[in-house]
Design a protein around this motif. Structure first.
Motif: not given
Length: 219
Positions: A13-26, A36-40, A187-192, A75-78
């Motif tokens: 049910l990826y109905l359309g949400t903004p893409v996020v690049l989340i950076s963290t420290v290993n 990721m795209s499950s964010a609001f 935006i990611m909508s149904f994986q696209k 930045e979609v290619g990245a």
């Protein structure tokens, strides 16, 4: 005459949400970058839905901080270059089946420039027009009512500490307002991948059959 609705059972049910690049420290001090795209957002709080076993989740809960880098359609290619990669050396069977591979240098693979944040140790992705420095405020399970899903997905609340915005996105005469007519979120909508005007790029995630998500679709 209006066409009557029909009952359907999509695998996702990826109905359309903004893409996020989340950076963290290993654990070893290197820097991870994950799409990721499950964010609001509500005010200066963000809510992230993310797999509990992911490297990003482990980093978030261990360090208590991150940067939410918001890419535009430019930045979609990245984003797509790291879409089926993981920062975890041990790739789960589920991710292996979806074609994920281990990538220790996510920033390099994405072709993005890592720059220091002001309030957290996680890095900002310079090319992203909006960057949100954040700390973890709370963590919850999701699907706790399901024996199969319990522990599989985490719901992480973050508190935004500092916001970096490219000046081209600001409203004229107002240094603290983003002009929605200038901001074109990816935006990611149904994986696209989509912009506000239509699909903008092919997606590696879209190569995964939706049926592959069936084991967790309705748990």
């Amino acid at each position: 005459m209006n066409t009557p609705h029909v009952v359907v059972e999509p695998h996702i049910l990826y109905l359309g949400t903004p893409v996020v690049l989340i950076s963290t420290v290993n654990e070893d001090g290197t820097h991870n970058l994950a799409p990721m795209s499950s964010a609001f957002w509500l005010g200066w709080r963000g809510v992230l839905g993310i797999a509990s076993a992911s490297q990003t989740t482990r980093n978030l809960l261990r360090t208590g901080e991150c940067v939410l880098n918001l890419p535009s359609v430019n930045e979609v290619g990245a984003v797509d270059r790291i879409a089926r990669t993981t920062g975890s050396y041990s790739v789960s069977e589920f991710k292996q089946a979806l074609g994920y591979v281990y990538e220790p240098d996510k920033f390099g693979r994405a072709g993005m420039t890592r720059v220091a944040a002001d309030t957290v140790r996680a890095s900002r992705a310079l090319e992203c027009p909006i960057q949100l420095e954040a700390v973890v405020a709370a963590s919850h399970g999701i699907g706790e009512d399901s024996d199969e899903l319990r522990g599989f997905i985490s719901l992480i609340e973050v508190r935004i500490q500092r916001i970096h915005v490219h000046p081209d996105l600001l409203m004229e005469g107002n240094a603290n307002r983003i002009n929605p007519d200038k901001w074109s979120p990816l935006i990611m909508s149904f994986q696209k991948f989509y912009g506000l005007s239509g699909q903008v790029h092919a997606s590696r995630l879209a190569e995964i059959p939706e049926k592959a998500y069936e084991p967790i679709a309705k748990l």
